[in-house]
Structure formats: structure tokens, C-alpha cells
Design a protein around this motif. Structure first.
Motif, PDB file in Angstrom:
ATOM      1  N   THR A 142       0.806  -1.216   0.000  1.00 24.71           N
ATOM      2  CA  THR A 142       0.000   0.000   0.000  1.00 24.71           C
ATOM      3  C   THR A 142       0.842   1.271   0.000  1.00 24.71           C
ATOM      4  O   THR A 142       0.330   2.340  -0.301  1.00 24.71           O
ATOM      5  CB  THR A 142      -0.937   0.019   1.218  1.00 24.71           C
ATOM      6  N   THR A 143       2.109   1.171   0.359  1.00 28.15           N
ATOM      7  CA  THR A 143       2.943   2.364   0.365  1.00 28.15           C
ATOM      8  C   THR A 143       3.554   2.636  -1.008  1.00 28.15           C
ATOM      9  O   THR A 143       4.211   3.652  -1.203  1.00 28.15           O
ATOM     10  CB  THR A 143       4.087   2.229   1.389  1.00 28.15           C
ATOM     11  N   PRO A 147       0.255   2.650  -9.566  1.00 28.75           N
ATOM     12  CA  PRO A 147       0.653   2.211 -10.907  1.00 28.75           C
ATOM     13  C   PRO A 147       0.296   3.218 -12.004  1.00 28.75           C
ATOM     14  O   PRO A 147       0.965   3.282 -13.027  1.00 28.75           O
ATOM     15  CB  PRO A 147      -0.120   0.907 -11.099  1.00 28.75           C
ATOM     16  N   CYS A 148      -0.729   4.034 -11.781  1.00 33.09           N
ATOM     17  CA  CYS A 148      -1.180   4.957 -12.836  1.00 33.09           C
ATOM     18  C   CYS A 148      -0.227   6.126 -13.040  1.00 33.09           C
ATOM     19  O   CYS A 148      -0.378   6.899 -13.988  1.00 33.09           O
ATOM     20  CB  CYS A 148      -2.587   5.458 -12.567  1.00 33.09           C
ATOM     21  N   GLU A 188      -3.797   6.303  -1.730  1.00 39.73           N
ATOM     22  CA  GLU A 188      -4.343   7.664  -1.873  1.00 39.73           C
ATOM     23  C   GLU A 188      -4.989   7.864  -3.231  1.00 39.73           C
ATOM     24  O   GLU A 188      -5.586   8.906  -3.482  1.00 39.73           O
ATOM     25  CB  GLU A 188      -3.213   8.706  -1.782  1.00 39.73           C
ATOM     26  N   CYS A 189      -4.780   6.939  -4.138  1.00 36.09           N
ATOM     27  CA  CYS A 189      -5.158   7.171  -5.536  1.00 36.09           C
ATOM     28  C   CYS A 189      -6.126   6.098  -6.012  1.00 36.09           C
ATOM     29  O   CYS A 189      -7.270   6.050  -5.570  1.00 36.09           O
ATOM     30  CB  CYS A 189      -3.878   7.248  -6.374  1.00 36.09           C
ATOM     31  N   CYS A 190      -5.684   5.227  -6.882  1.00 33.93           N
ATOM     32  CA  CYS A 190      -6.616   4.329  -7.556  1.00 33.93           C
ATOM     33  C   CYS A 190      -7.292   3.325  -6.624  1.00 33.93           C
ATOM     34  O   CYS A 190      -8.390   2.855  -6.929  1.00 33.93           O
ATOM     35  CB  CYS A 190      -5.912   3.609  -8.702  1.00 33.93           C
ATOM     36  N   GLN A 191      -6.674   3.009  -5.485  1.00 32.97           N
ATOM     37  CA  GLN A 191      -7.342   2.068  -4.585  1.00 32.97           C
ATOM     38  C   GLN A 191      -8.664   2.640  -4.070  1.00 32.97           C
ATOM     39  O   GLN A 191      -9.611   1.892  -3.818  1.00 32.97           O
ATOM     40  CB  GLN A 191      -6.435   1.690  -3.413  1.00 32.97           C
ATOM     41  N   LEU A 226     -11.344   7.155 -14.075  1.00 31.89           N
ATOM     42  CA  LEU A 226     -11.720   5.752 -14.233  1.00 31.89           C
ATOM     43  C   LEU A 226     -10.690   5.026 -15.088  1.00 31.89           C
ATOM     44  O   LEU A 226     -10.309   3.889 -14.801  1.00 31.89           O
ATOM     45  CB  LEU A 226     -13.116   5.604 -14.841  1.00 31.89           C
ATOM     46  N   MET A 227     -10.217   5.683 -16.144  1.00 27.00           N
ATOM     47  CA  MET A 227      -9.176   5.092 -16.991  1.00 27.00           C
ATOM     48  C   MET A 227      -7.939   4.745 -16.166  1.00 27.00           C
ATOM     49  O   MET A 227      -7.390   3.642 -16.275  1.00 27.00           O
ATOM     50  CB  MET A 227      -8.850   6.091 -18.107  1.00 27.00           C
ATOM     51  N   ARG A 228      -7.510   5.670 -15.334  1.00 25.62           N
ATOM     52  CA  ARG A 228      -6.331   5.431 -14.488  1.00 25.62           C
ATOM     53  C   ARG A 228      -6.568   4.247 -13.547  1.00 25.62           C
ATOM     54  O   ARG A 228      -5.700   3.390 -13.372  1.00 25.62           O
ATOM     55  CB  ARG A 228      -6.014   6.677 -13.662  1.00 25.62           C
ATOM     56  N   ALA A 229      -7.752   4.217 -12.978  1.00 22.39           N
ATOM     57  CA  ALA A 229      -8.064   3.130 -12.042  1.00 22.39           C
ATOM     58  C   ALA A 229      -8.121   1.791 -12.762  1.00 22.39           C
ATOM     59  O   ALA A 229      -7.733   0.761 -12.205  1.00 22.39           O
ATOM     60  CB  ALA A 229      -9.380   3.417 -11.326  1.00 22.39           C
TER      61      ALA A 229
END
Ligand SMILES: [Zn+2]
Length: 126
Positions: free
Chosen positions: A4-5, A9-10, A18-21, A36-39
Motif C-alpha cells: 500500500t505504500t 501504478p497509474c 491515496e489514488c486508484c485504490q 476511471l481510466m487510471r483506475a
């Protein structure tokens, strides 16, 4: 599961948590097509097949198969995402990955997204 640290990946510069999760646990957190694309890219990288399947627009989801998505996600090593151009409902991007023979591949796609209710969905790409 990814640490998680680790940086997301995006390539946003934020950590994955903090981001896609955030989007992976709540699709409504993607307030733009680009988010959504990034995720979805990150979901390929971390192997979140359910997210990939569930974010297909209902009109195209029935043509998808989870085992095929999983194979595509797992046989490649997802290296980098470049967003080339994002509009309200389209995202042009390049995904850099190593294929199963460790050759560098670049997947260039212009994707179309649709918003339904307060959720964004991936429709298709070319
Ligand atoms: Zn991200």
C-alpha cells in the motif's frame, strides 16, 4: 496484493492507497473519465479483475469474460501509463508493458467512457 505504500501504478505520483485504490473500493470516486481510466490501468497492474469487469459499461460487459481479462492482466507486466489526451468522455493513452516473452509493448488506445447515474463506465476503445 500490492504494497500500500507503493506509488500508484497509474503514475499520478500519489500512493496507491491515496489514488486508484480509492476508486477500486468505490467506483463513484472516479469523478472523471480519466480517473476511471487510471483506475482501470491500475487494476490491470494489481490484478483486480472484478473491478475491470464491473467498470465495463453494461452494454459491452456481456461480451467480456473474467478469465480472459485475468489472463491479459497476468501475462503482462504493466510498466507505465501515459495519458495523451483526456476529454469529458474520451481518454487517449499509451500503456507500456512487458509481454509474456518480456518484450516491451505499447498499447495505444482512444477509449470511450459513459456516465450512468454518478458512475463512469468504460465503453470501448480503438
Ligand atoms: Zn492511481
Amino acid at each position: 496484493m500490492i504494497e500500500t505504500t507503493l506509488s500508484c501504478p497509474c503514475g499520478s505520483g500519489l500512493t496507491f492507497t491515496e489514488c486508484c485504490q480509492l476508486v477500486h473500493s468505490n467506483q463513484g470516486k472516479a469523478t472523471t473519465a480519466e480517473a476511471l481510466m487510471r483506475a482501470r490501468y491500475s487494476a490491470f497492474a494489481v490484478g483486480n479483475i472484478d473491478f475491470l469487469y464491473n467498470t465495463f459499461h453494461p452494454t459491452t460487459r456481456r461480451f467480456q469474460h473474467k478469465d480472459a481479462i485475468q489472463q491479459w492482466a497476468q501475462e503482462n507486466k504493466w510498466m507505465q501509463l501515459n495519458i495523451i489526451k483526456a476529454t469529458f468522455s474520451t481518454v487517449e493513452f499509451e500503456a507500456h508493458y512487458l509481454d509474456s516473452t518480456l518484450q516491451v509493448q505499447i498499447h495505444h488506445e482512444k477509449s470511450t467512457f459513459k456516465r450512468q447515474g454518478n458512475l463512469w463506465y468504460y465503453v470501448d476503445g480503438r
